[in-house]
Design a protein around this motif. Structure first.
Motif, PDB file in Angstrom:
ATOM      1  N   SER A 138       0.834  -1.199   0.000  1.00 50.60           N
ATOM      2  CA  SER A 138       0.000   0.000   0.000  1.00 50.60           C
ATOM      3  C   SER A 138       0.868   1.247   0.000  1.00 50.60           C
ATOM      4  O   SER A 138       2.016   1.233   0.453  1.00 50.60           O
ATOM      5  CB  SER A 138      -0.929   0.021   1.214  1.00 50.60           C
ATOM      6  OG  SER A 138      -0.172   0.136   2.408  1.00 50.60           O
ATOM      7  N   CYS A 139       0.317   2.333  -0.497  1.00 52.68           N
ATOM      8  CA  CYS A 139       1.018   3.614  -0.556  1.00 52.68           C
ATOM      9  C   CYS A 139       1.027   4.259   0.830  1.00 52.68           C
ATOM     10  O   CYS A 139      -0.010   4.330   1.497  1.00 52.68           O
ATOM     11  CB  CYS A 139       0.330   4.521  -1.566  1.00 52.68           C
ATOM     12  SG  CYS A 139       1.026   6.201  -1.630  1.00 52.68           S
ATOM     13  N   GLU A 193      -1.943  -2.145  -4.203  1.00 53.80           N
ATOM     14  CA  GLU A 193      -1.605  -2.544  -5.570  1.00 53.80           C
ATOM     15  C   GLU A 193      -2.763  -3.289  -6.225  1.00 53.80           C
ATOM     16  O   GLU A 193      -3.013  -3.132  -7.433  1.00 53.80           O
ATOM     17  CB  GLU A 193      -0.344  -3.408  -5.562  1.00 53.80           C
ATOM     18  CG  GLU A 193       0.920  -2.607  -5.260  1.00 53.80           C
ATOM     19  CD  GLU A 193       2.171  -3.453  -5.166  1.00 53.80           C
ATOM     20  OE1 GLU A 193       3.265  -2.869  -5.182  1.00 53.80           O
ATOM     21  OE2 GLU A 193       2.052  -4.699  -5.071  1.00 53.80           O
ATOM     22  N   ILE A 221      -5.146  -0.708  -7.496  1.00 55.00           N
ATOM     23  CA  ILE A 221      -4.640  -0.088  -8.732  1.00 55.00           C
ATOM     24  C   ILE A 221      -4.955  -0.985  -9.927  1.00 55.00           C
ATOM     25  O   ILE A 221      -5.402  -0.527 -10.983  1.00 55.00           O
ATOM     26  CB  ILE A 221      -3.133   0.172  -8.629  1.00 55.00           C
ATOM     27  CG1 ILE A 221      -2.843   1.236  -7.562  1.00 55.00           C
ATOM     28  CG2 ILE A 221      -2.569   0.619  -9.979  1.00 55.00           C
ATOM     29  CD1 ILE A 221      -1.366   1.416  -7.253  1.00 55.00           C
ATOM     30  N   GLY A 225       3.535   2.373 -12.142  1.00 58.30           N
ATOM     31  CA  GLY A 225       2.258   2.461 -11.456  1.00 58.30           C
ATOM     32  C   GLY A 225       1.679   1.147 -10.987  1.00 58.30           C
ATOM     33  O   GLY A 225       0.826   1.127 -10.096  1.00 58.30           O
ATOM     34  N   MET A 230       4.416  -0.525  -6.104  1.00 57.40           N
ATOM     35  CA  MET A 230       4.836   0.634  -5.322  1.00 57.40           C
ATOM     36  C   MET A 230       6.266   1.060  -5.663  1.00 57.40           C
ATOM     37  O   MET A 230       7.129   0.234  -5.950  1.00 57.40           O
ATOM     38  CB  MET A 230       4.738   0.331  -3.830  1.00 57.40           C
ATOM     39  CG  MET A 230       3.316   0.181  -3.340  1.00 57.40           C
ATOM     40  SD  MET A 230       2.332   1.680  -3.577  1.00 57.40           S
ATOM     41  CE  MET A 230       0.712   0.944  -3.926  1.00 57.40           C
ATOM     42  N   CYS A 246       5.493   4.217  -1.974  1.00 53.73           N
ATOM     43  CA  CYS A 246       4.404   5.091  -2.422  1.00 53.73           C
ATOM     44  C   CYS A 246       4.020   4.756  -3.854  1.00 53.73           C
ATOM     45  O   CYS A 246       4.821   4.213  -4.623  1.00 53.73           O
ATOM     46  CB  CYS A 246       4.762   6.565  -2.281  1.00 53.73           C
ATOM     47  SG  CYS A 246       5.978   7.172  -3.437  1.00 53.73           S
ATOM     48  N   CYS A 247       2.793   5.074  -4.209  1.00 58.85           N
ATOM     49  CA  CYS A 247       2.311   4.801  -5.555  1.00 58.85           C
ATOM     50  C   CYS A 247       2.914   5.812  -6.532  1.00 58.85           C
ATOM     51  O   CYS A 247       3.455   6.852  -6.140  1.00 58.85           O
ATOM     52  CB  CYS A 247       0.783   4.860  -5.591  1.00 58.85           C
ATOM     53  SG  CYS A 247       0.088   6.524  -5.358  1.00 58.85           S
ATOM     54  N   TYR A 248       2.803   5.496  -7.793  1.00 54.87           N
ATOM     55  CA  TYR A 248       3.335   6.371  -8.847  1.00 54.87           C
ATOM     56  C   TYR A 248       2.751   7.776  -8.756  1.00 54.87           C
ATOM     57  O   TYR A 248       3.453   8.773  -8.890  1.00 54.87           O
ATOM     58  CB  TYR A 248       3.030   5.748 -10.215  1.00 54.87           C
ATOM     59  CG  TYR A 248       3.039   6.731 -11.360  1.00 54.87           C
ATOM     60  CD1 TYR A 248       4.237   7.254 -11.844  1.00 54.87           C
ATOM     61  CD2 TYR A 248       1.848   7.146 -11.951  1.00 54.87           C
ATOM     62  CE1 TYR A 248       4.238   8.154 -12.890  1.00 54.87           C
ATOM     63  CE2 TYR A 248       1.848   8.044 -12.994  1.00 54.87           C
ATOM     64  CZ  TYR A 248       3.043   8.551 -13.468  1.00 54.87           C
ATOM     65  OH  TYR A 248       3.047   9.456 -14.503  1.00 54.87           O
TER      66      TYR A 248
END
Length: 217
Positions: free
Chosen positions: A126-127, A134, A137, A155, A158, A177-179
């Motif tokens: 997770s971000c 993920e 996403i 993306g 993570m 963190c996410c993109y």
């Protein structure tokens, strides 16, 4: 046995960037504070302890044109710094193994530590900022709610963010963190500042996921 191919790839990517930063900030330190020593050797760089304020100054200099002097160091201009970097790398790129050993032992994750931090391929990461998973996403992408054209290359998993963008990649200064959060945070926002932005992004992800769930019913 858990698969860790994603973590190993991320480790190689982040380690390369981190080592470049590790060298460059030490060269910066030498070039602005030791004008009488035109070319630091590897041993001199190993012994250096870089002050926090120099990380901030180093980042500021990246935004300045080559004709301007380094703030508070009028004896050297940005363009001159660029030439000093190039000359040093031309002569020393093949001789940095000792510096790399110090970097690895004292300033960065071991591969095993990083894989434990990032997690196996099966983990639903997770971000840190917007909390998106993920798996979420993937779900958003499958239903057309991911808009970026870069999703083929970024993306899906993570990324690694420096919590304080002006400090190096160390165990205490890296977050998953996410993109989208990584792209938005850049070097501009502190963690405290970006937490509010992350909360807003979380709200948007949640709204999109609710729309997907509503269509399924």
């Amino acid at each position: 046995m858990p698969q860790t191919s994603i973590a190993q790839r991320k480790y190689s990517e982040i380690r390369k960037r981190a080592f470049e930063n590790f060298i460059n900030i030490r060269l910066f330190h030498f070039f602005i504070e030791s004008p009488a020593i035109p070319e630091p050797n590897i041993d001199e760089l190993i012994k250096l302890s870089v002050r926090k304020e120099l990380y901030d100054l180093y980042a500021r200099c990246h935004q300045m044109v080559s004709s301007l002097p380094v703030p508070d160091y009028p004896h050297i201009k940005i363009g001159e710094l660029d030439k000093l970097y190039k000359n040093w790398y031309d002569k020393n790129t093949q001789h940095t193994s000792a510096l790399e050993n110090v970097f690895q032992e004292q300033h960065f994750f071991s591969k095993e530590e990083f894989i434990k931090f990032y997690g196996a391929d099966e983990i639903d990461r997770s971000c840190t900022y917007c909390k998106v998973l993920e798996s979420e996403i993937k779900k958003l992408a499958e239903h057309g709610w991911i808009k970026t054209k870069r999703h083929l290359t970024r993306g899906r998993t993570m990324e690694l963010d420096r919590k304080d963008p002006f400090l190096p990649y160390t165990k205490d200064n890296v977050a998953l963190c996410c993109y989208w959060c990584n792209n938005a945070k850049t070097d501009e926002f502190s963690i405290a500042e970006f937490e509010r932005i992350g909360t807003a992004i979380h709200v948007i992800w949640t709204e999109r996921l609710k729309k997907i769930n509503k269509l399924k019913k």
